[in-house]
Scaffold this motif. Structure first.
Motif, PDB file in Angstrom:
ATOM      1  N   ILE A  19       0.838  -1.199   0.000  1.00 62.09           N
ATOM      2  CA  ILE A  19       0.000   0.000   0.000  1.00 62.09           C
ATOM      3  C   ILE A  19       0.872   1.247   0.000  1.00 62.09           C
ATOM      4  O   ILE A  19       0.607   2.218  -0.724  1.00 62.09           O
ATOM      5  CB  ILE A  19      -0.936  -0.004   1.221  1.00 62.09           C
ATOM      6  N   CYS A  20       1.957   1.211   0.781  1.00 64.30           N
ATOM      7  CA  CYS A  20       2.871   2.355   0.830  1.00 64.30           C
ATOM      8  C   CYS A  20       3.479   2.619  -0.545  1.00 64.30           C
ATOM      9  O   CYS A  20       3.624   3.770  -0.962  1.00 64.30           O
ATOM     10  CB  CYS A  20       3.972   2.097   1.859  1.00 64.30           C
ATOM     11  N   VAL A  21       3.827   1.557  -1.266  1.00 60.98           N
ATOM     12  CA  VAL A  21       4.376   1.709  -2.619  1.00 60.98           C
ATOM     13  C   VAL A  21       3.343   2.327  -3.555  1.00 60.98           C
ATOM     14  O   VAL A  21       3.668   3.213  -4.369  1.00 60.98           O
ATOM     15  CB  VAL A  21       4.857   0.348  -3.166  1.00 60.98           C
ATOM     16  N   LEU A  22       2.092   1.903  -3.446  1.00 66.34           N
ATOM     17  CA  LEU A  22       1.038   2.490  -4.280  1.00 66.34           C
ATOM     18  C   LEU A  22       0.858   3.976  -3.973  1.00 66.34           C
ATOM     19  O   LEU A  22       0.661   4.790  -4.888  1.00 66.34           O
ATOM     20  CB  LEU A  22      -0.277   1.742  -4.067  1.00 66.34           C
ATOM     21  N   LEU A  23       0.930   4.338  -2.696  1.00 69.32           N
ATOM     22  CA  LEU A  23       0.831   5.751  -2.326  1.00 69.32           C
ATOM     23  C   LEU A  23       2.021   6.531  -2.888  1.00 69.32           C
ATOM     24  O   LEU A  23       1.872   7.672  -3.345  1.00 69.32           O
ATOM     25  CB  LEU A  23       0.782   5.892  -0.800  1.00 69.32           C
ATOM     26  N   PHE A  24       3.195   5.908  -2.841  1.00 71.06           N
ATOM     27  CA  PHE A  24       4.394   6.517  -3.413  1.00 71.06           C
ATOM     28  C   PHE A  24       4.215   6.766  -4.913  1.00 71.06           C
ATOM     29  O   PHE A  24       4.534   7.851  -5.420  1.00 71.06           O
ATOM     30  CB  PHE A  24       5.587   5.596  -3.155  1.00 71.06           C
ATOM     31  N   LEU A  25       3.691   5.774  -5.633  1.00 70.07           N
ATOM     32  CA  LEU A  25       3.498   5.915  -7.078  1.00 70.07           C
ATOM     33  C   LEU A  25       2.476   7.001  -7.396  1.00 70.07           C
ATOM     34  O   LEU A  25       2.661   7.782  -8.335  1.00 70.07           O
ATOM     35  CB  LEU A  25       3.060   4.584  -7.676  1.00 70.07           C
ATOM     36  N   ALA A  26       1.398   7.060  -6.623  1.00 68.96           N
ATOM     37  CA  ALA A  26       0.384   8.098  -6.852  1.00 68.96           C
ATOM     38  C   ALA A  26       0.968   9.485  -6.644  1.00 68.96           C
ATOM     39  O   ALA A  26       0.711  10.416  -7.418  1.00 68.96           O
ATOM     40  CB  ALA A  26      -0.811   7.877  -5.924  1.00 68.96           C
ATOM     41  N   ASN A  72      -5.088  13.986  -3.120  1.00 66.17           N
ATOM     42  CA  ASN A  72      -4.002  13.020  -2.988  1.00 66.17           C
ATOM     43  C   ASN A  72      -3.546  12.837  -1.545  1.00 66.17           C
ATOM     44  O   ASN A  72      -3.538  11.719  -1.022  1.00 66.17           O
ATOM     45  CB  ASN A  72      -2.808  13.436  -3.850  1.00 66.17           C
ATOM     46  N   PHE A  73      -3.141  13.909  -0.895  1.00 62.26           N
ATOM     47  CA  PHE A  73      -2.569  13.760   0.434  1.00 62.26           C
ATOM     48  C   PHE A  73      -3.598  13.407   1.504  1.00 62.26           C
ATOM     49  O   PHE A  73      -3.306  12.585   2.388  1.00 62.26           O
ATOM     50  CB  PHE A  73      -1.753  15.000   0.809  1.00 62.26           C
ATOM     51  N   PRO A  74      -4.819  13.975   1.485  1.00 66.31           N
ATOM     52  CA  PRO A  74      -5.807  13.483   2.456  1.00 66.31           C
ATOM     53  C   PRO A  74      -6.047  11.982   2.340  1.00 66.31           C
ATOM     54  O   PRO A  74      -6.121  11.273   3.341  1.00 66.31           O
ATOM     55  CB  PRO A  74      -7.064  14.289   2.104  1.00 66.31           C
ATOM     56  N   ALA A  75      -6.151  11.475   1.104  1.00 69.22           N
ATOM     57  CA  ALA A  75      -6.383  10.040   0.907  1.00 69.22           C
ATOM     58  C   ALA A  75      -5.164   9.220   1.315  1.00 69.22           C
ATOM     59  O   ALA A  75      -5.281   8.161   1.951  1.00 69.22           O
ATOM     60  CB  ALA A  75      -6.739   9.765  -0.550  1.00 69.22           C
ATOM     61  N   ALA A  97       6.585   5.811   7.113  1.00 66.21           N
ATOM     62  CA  ALA A  97       5.786   5.442   5.939  1.00 66.21           C
ATOM     63  C   ALA A  97       5.415   6.678   5.132  1.00 66.21           C
ATOM     64  O   ALA A  97       5.458   6.672   3.891  1.00 66.21           O
ATOM     65  CB  ALA A  97       4.524   4.697   6.376  1.00 66.21           C
ATOM     66  N   THR A  98       5.075   7.756   5.842  1.00 63.54           N
ATOM     67  CA  THR A  98       4.720   9.000   5.161  1.00 63.54           C
ATOM     68  C   THR A  98       5.914   9.559   4.410  1.00 63.54           C
ATOM     69  O   THR A  98       5.791  10.051   3.287  1.00 63.54           O
ATOM     70  CB  THR A  98       4.188  10.039   6.160  1.00 63.54           C
ATOM     71  N   SER A  99       7.099   9.479   5.023  1.00 63.94           N
ATOM     72  CA  SER A  99       8.299  10.005   4.349  1.00 63.94           C
ATOM     73  C   SER A  99       8.595   9.205   3.083  1.00 63.94           C
ATOM     74  O   SER A  99       9.101   9.756   2.103  1.00 63.94           O
ATOM     75  CB  SER A  99       9.498   9.968   5.294  1.00 63.94           C
ATOM     76  N   GLY A 130       7.715  10.358  -3.102  1.00 66.32           N
ATOM     77  CA  GLY A 130       7.200  10.360  -4.463  1.00 66.32           C
ATOM     78  C   GLY A 130       7.187  11.754  -5.059  1.00 66.32           C
ATOM     79  O   GLY A 130       7.360  11.925  -6.274  1.00 66.32           O
ATOM     80  N   ALA A 131       6.978  12.771  -4.189  1.00 69.73           N
ATOM     81  CA  ALA A 131       7.038  14.155  -4.660  1.00 69.73           C
ATOM     82  C   ALA A 131       8.431  14.460  -5.195  1.00 69.73           C
ATOM     83  O   ALA A 131       8.595  15.102  -6.242  1.00 69.73           O
ATOM     84  CB  ALA A 131       6.678  15.108  -3.521  1.00 69.73           C
TER      85      ALA A 131
END
Length: 499
Positions: free
Chosen positions: A20-27, A154-157, A174-176, A181-182
């Motif tokens: 899930i963290c990787v998917l958030l990174f890609l988004a 993006n960031f709220p989700a 995890a957030t870092s 991704g930014a």
């Protein structure tokens, strides 16, 4: 201080939370690449066609930031209402459509003004050139509005998903990672977008920049397929076993199937703070003011550094030197991943609560942007100095930002996290709007009047002023947060602390 949790029946823990963290990174990577297309093409590809000035570009970025700010106020509530899965899908769909719409702004300008082709626009002079500039700016603003509305989600989700899949002590890390991704988006963008634009330009597909918007915008639709396939709430996800769920829910001191049952119950009966009541809490204002004072710095770096390299050092965005400079700058910001780990290290070594550890780490991060004050003076010796300094300041910002997001997860209930993140995003956009609009006007004024300041003249003097503002913003922001929330205090609902 480590939390204790038990492993049911000696079961080996799955690690699906990192998928899930990787998917958030890609988004987040796609999110920032979509933002960067304009900043990397306007100076060398778009401005000559539409006769833009720095002020024109400043208006476009400022209005994007303003719309992003307003949309953030509602995006968080929308995500909380729709849920993480559907809310994220809607967000990335809207911003991907908005990204692709930029490609049609040239055609819309030609049709509106009755101009035959792009060559006719480029050769226009006088009143017609001014009309082309104004008309095209309106169309780009319209596309940026759609982009901004979608990107606000993006960031709220992402923060909401992080709070669902990670315990408090791991959330900053995890957030870092996903927030990196930014940086990766900003890193990949200068190596790909100008080359895409130049490739399609030489292939005779418009002026090239149009296809750059379409190609990058289409990446969001690919991500939507991955998200639909992989994401479910932790308690409902067959890829998450009881041991991993127990780890995720360690803050509630439940274990095994009890944690799964509790998670399901919380998903359906979560306590939500009414929207306007959120403003009653000093924690909310700490997030709002902390992000207003600092996020505009990152947005300035994101939107103006390619122009800075072109204006001050004469390297256009598609030259090898410019690409290398921007690559190194954003490569340095990848150090933020280690910054996200710092609060966890402090917690484990000192036993401090999450908020106290984050504030100690954030004070360290607030010191690095002070180096930006030296960027312009040292740039007189080598253009590498401002690039290195801004890269370090960017890394400090991303580390700061990861902890700002995690503070929300520490102190607010999961059902309200996206709402508070949205409010912070609103403040972020307002700060970014102010610095982008002000920068555009300042740079044009500095060039027209040959303004002098601290030994610099013209646009370099203008950039020096903005760098000084960026340098002190984080210390001011840290002091404001500390004054509003001097100690760790969890927001309470109906007399009960949030988890």
């Amino acid at each position: 201080m480590e939390h204790s949790y038990s492993v049911p029946n000696g079961q080996k823990m799955t690690n699906f939370r990192w998928v899930i963290c990787v998917l958030l990174f890609l988004a987040t990577t796609v999110n920032y690449m979509d933002r960067q297309v304009l900043s990397l093409t306007w100076k060398d590809f778009i401005a000559p066609e539409f006769h833009w000035t720095d002020t024109n570009y400043g208006y476009i970025t400022a209005i994007f930031s303003l719309v992003y700010a307003i949309a953030n106020l509602f995006a968080g509530r929308f995500i909380d209402w729709m849920g993480t899965k559907r809310g994220y899908l809607w967000a990335i769909f809207v911003w991907s459509v908005g990204a692709c719409l930029h490609a049609f702004c040239g055609l819309a300008t030609e049709y509106t003004l009755g101009i035959e082709n792009a060559e006719s626009m480029i050769s226009a002079t006088g009143a017609l050139a001014s009309t082309i500039a104004i008309t095209s700016v309106y169309y780009f603003i319209a596309a940026r509005i759609v982009l901004g509305v979608g990107e606000a989600g993006n960031f709220p989700a992402a923060i909401k998903a992080t709070a669902e899949y990670f315990p408090k002590k791991d959330r900053a890390y995890a957030t870092s990672i996903f927030n990196a991704g930014a940086t990766v988006g900003a890193l990949v963008a200068p190596l790909s977008i100008p080359l895409l634009a130049r490739f399609f330009q030489q292939a005779g597909v418009g002026n090239g920049w149009e296809m750059a918007f379409i190609v990058i915008g289409a990446l969001g639709f690919v991500w939507m397929g991955l998200w639909m396939f992989y994401y479910k709430k932790p308690a409902e996800n067959p890829r998450v076993n009881a041991a991993e769920l127990n780890y995720m829910e360690q803050d509630s001191h439940q274990s095994g199937e009890d944690a799964r049952e509790k998670a399901c119950e919380e998903d359906t009966k979560a306590a939500t703070i009414p929207f306007w009541q959120c403003f009653r809490f000093p924690q909310t204002w700490a997030v709002i003011l902390g992000r207003f004072l600092t996020d505009g710095v990152w947005w300035f770096f994101l939107f103006w550094i390619p122009a800075y390299i072109s204006d001050v050092y004469g390297f256009s965005s598609d030259t090898g030197t410019a690409q290398m400079l921007i690559f190194v700058l954003y490569a340095l910001t990848m150090l933020s991943i280690y910054g996200g780990k710092l609060p966890t290290i402090i917690i484990n070594r000192t036993g401090l609560n999450p908020y106290a550890a984050r504030m100690r780490a954030m004070f360290i991060f607030a010191l690095f942007p002070l180096l930006a004050i030296l960027a312009q003076p040292l740039g007189a010796y080598s253009y590498w100095w401002p690039v290195i300094i801004i890269g370090l300041a960017g890394a400090a910002h991303q580390s700061w930002s990861a902890n700002m997001y995690s503070i929300v997860g520490d102190m607010f209930p999961k059902s309200t996290i996206a709402t508070i993140i949205g409010m912070g995003g609103m403040a972020s956009g307002l700060g970014a709007s102010a610095i982008n609009l002000g920068s555009g006007k300042l740079f044009d004024y500095a060039a027209e009047t040959n303004m002098q300041w601290m030994g610099f003249e013209g646009k370099p003097a203008g950039y020096f002023i903005i760098f000084c503002i960026c340098g002190v913003s984080y210390l001011i922001g840290w002091c404001v947060i500390k004054l509003l929330v001097p100690k760790y205090k969890i927001v309470q609902i109906n007399g009960q602390e949030s988890k």
